[in-house]
Scaffold this active site. Sequence first.
Site, PDB file in Angstrom:
ATOM      1  N   GLY A   1       1.157  -1.356  -0.188  1.00 43.67           N
ATOM      2  CA  GLY A   1       0.043  -0.097   0.073  1.00 43.67           C
ATOM      3  C   GLY A   1       0.812   1.006   0.344  1.00 43.67           C
ATOM      4  N   CYS A   2      -0.057   2.151  -0.564  1.00 46.39           N
ATOM      5  CA  CYS A   2       1.185   3.551  -0.588  1.00 46.39           C
ATOM      6  C   CYS A   2       1.500   4.646   1.143  1.00 46.39           C
ATOM      7  CB  CYS A   2      -0.326   4.886  -1.091  1.00 46.39           C
ATOM      8  SG  CYS A   2      -1.566   5.311  -0.194  1.00 46.39           S
ATOM      9  N   TYR A   3       0.377   4.719   1.591  1.00 50.79           N
ATOM     10  CA  TYR A   3       0.942   4.282   3.492  1.00 50.79           C
ATOM     11  C   TYR A   3       1.576   3.818   3.523  1.00 50.79           C
ATOM     12  CZ  TYR A   3      -2.136   8.223   4.033  1.00 50.79           C
ATOM     13  OH  TYR A   3      -2.705   9.366   4.192  1.00 50.79           O
TER      14      TYR A   3
END
Length: 867
Positions: A684-686
């Site tokens: 995921g990005c975070y």
Amino acid sequence: MIVARQLTRSGLLRASSSYPSKASLTAARGLVNAKQSSWREATAAAAVQQHRGYSGSATAAQSEKETITKLLYNIGSRKEVEQYLRHFSSVESQKFAVIKVGGAVLTDELDTLASAITFLNRVGLYPIVLHGAGPQLNNLLEKAGVVPDYHDGIRITDEKTLEIARKVFMAENLKLVEALEKMGTRARPLPGGVFSAEYLDKDKYGFVGKITGVNKEVIEASIRAGALPILTSLAETPAGQILNVNADVAAGELARVKIVYLNEKNGLYNGDTGKKIDVINLDEEYADLLKQPWVKYGTKLKIKEIKELLDHLPRSSSVAIISAGHLHKELFTDSGAGTLIRRGFKLFHHNSLEQLDKDRLRRILEQEDPQVQSGQVSVSSYLHDLENTKKGFKAYGDEPYEVLAVVKNDDETGSGVPKLDKFIATKAAVLNNVTDNVWALLSKDYPSLTWIVDENDANKGWHFDKAEGSFTKNGKTLFWKGLNDVGTIERVVSQFLDAQTKEAVTAATSGSGSFANGQRRSFSTGFNKSTSPFMGGRRMFSTSSSAQRDVKKIGLIGARGYTGQELIRLVNNHPSLEISYVSSRELEGKPLEGYTKSPINYVNLSADQVKEKTQSGEVDAWILALPNGVCKPFVDAIESVEEGKKMVLCDLSADFRFTDSWTYGLPEFNRANLPGATRISNPGCYATGSQLSIRPLLEHLGGTPSIFGVSGYSGAGTKPSPNNDVNHLKDNLIPYALTNHIHEREVSHQLGREVNFMPHVAPFFQGITLTVNLPLNKTMTSGEVREIYEAAYENEKLVHVLKGVPLVKENAGKHFARIGGFGVHSSGKRVVVVATIDNLLKGAATQAVQNLNLSLGLGEYTGIPLD
């Protein structure tokens, strides 16, 4: 500001000789966030044409229409644009809208207002503008030493107040006229002579009037002359005495049609929660609403006046309260914003046939139910079926039975999920959003639900909007919401497939040569954005030959929104990757824009078709850009035909990030396992930014890291929500999912220790900033910490270590992450690290390409811009 418009189902009406009679009207609302610069540019372009002397020519009209068409494609959907263009070319030319402008708008948003009015005039409307001047009047009264006095929200007007009011109204009237004239829009000041009135209560309120009539001839003369009438809220008694009248009421008297109040707050807000109220249904909520402690003074008066106005209009009438910038959206689109107020009807929910109105029930079934109309089932047999439903049912609707929804407490297939057996509505109910009211009511009782809709249903888009997932087969679409585990979804889909006949399945999957031209829609990318960092899906199909094998062929399943577009852009510029198939439920059959290597058309690949393409060797790698929880049927289909060499799968969802048999695709920490990997779970990005921020200090941690994350609203997807509503985000920072966010669990799982994560959405579009608090198990200096990070990422081309604090605006659109800050507490036992990463690139698409390069034996950074 108030806008009143007169509509029929076929389009806008012209100002007729019967004006201002109580016209039939629709209550379709059209309120969406405005790109004000776009319509200002269109307005300016049209004004330039007029100044050049082409306003009366066919060439100018065509050019202006083209300008408006381009603009509308920016602010509305294709369906909405085509609907308006039909009005543009077919409806009578003399159409009108009534706009009430508050004094604050004249002071703070004069240019925006003038642009909006000019735009309306350019598209064929003749706005009748009625303005107030409350703030300006208060300012002059204060200078004159007159203390404003109110009773029941009404300004008490004595002789001095009225004298000053007349001067203010004249000045503000001329100011607006001049602003319009500067934009090339003819306008005529009408500060008086329009409204006749009598004293409201002379002893109590002074020179305050109650409108008794409207002189329409003055207004129509202005419109016939091609000038927009600009009115004030002053009226006269038969004896000629000037009276101050409520501008909102004046606009209602003037229009007597659907009214929209446009204020600077973009709606009414609940005084207790601070949240905007989306819809008020007066028949059900009016009495309780007035009892609320925050409903007082002007707010209470406005709600009462709206109630009185709607009581004298057809029940389909409504009032919407929005901001000035949404004027063109209100007129030309179907989406909603602000607060919608309507009389509505009281809703019902019954669980027995005895409680239902049999005559009305029979009527709506006969008139609106496709199964009854086609003869597949009779009303009597359906009612008998309901009566004998094993676990009972619940019926929902409104008093006149314009909407009927029936939920069976079990779908009788053993899944245990309630089934929405029917949801039918008249056209009027759809236009007036009664369907949304009924849906909200039944959703409270049934948080999880399945239902089936024919693929030719005219309101299928509405169902996609309400669903969190879907599956289409043989002309039927299965929808579901509230199903949070893959196992339940699989059972529901399997039961749906079992219900299809063998002949229908054969017809849908046969004919391999005609796949690109006549393919049936299959697995949907409908999803719940609260559980996914990515966006709603788009799928595509390549018509090019796959004979060349010196490049790797990629298939995209669910190329989702912004992330999907970034993937396509990267592959388009990649020397060793090409797209073979990209799947999209919404754009099936349309050409893929932005991809230049070969002509590509969107298709909608089913799991079976993906299986066929895998078996035929037409694809080297599949990218699964699907929502969380729905890609397993595709993975199972691919794995069922793998013989010897395995297909490369790169999954952008969270489905396999916790599965040990899949390789976690964060190359900076797992590079050795990626070459030749066939099952890759893209982080995921975070989660990517958080791990890059924490991992170098992992052995030095003395406590639980805390991550304060802020993302641009592109991470909230394209489906309208508070988290991507630019007006809601303006001057705002929105926290969400404060505990147990999927990325909190992902980072904790990958690091092998717990972290705390607090995500937020900010008004910028693209990028993430992470402020990470790291307790240390020993005393360290800022320089020592920075050296650890510099050593860790010395050879990493997609991670840059800075001495200062990285900024989002400097990293948006970049393919690498930046890490800096390194602020150490005076105790030496706590450090704060700041990281920025583009959520769509290194946080998603770029990382997927990085992983594919390693898996397929290509250079890790091939096709990735490094500057």
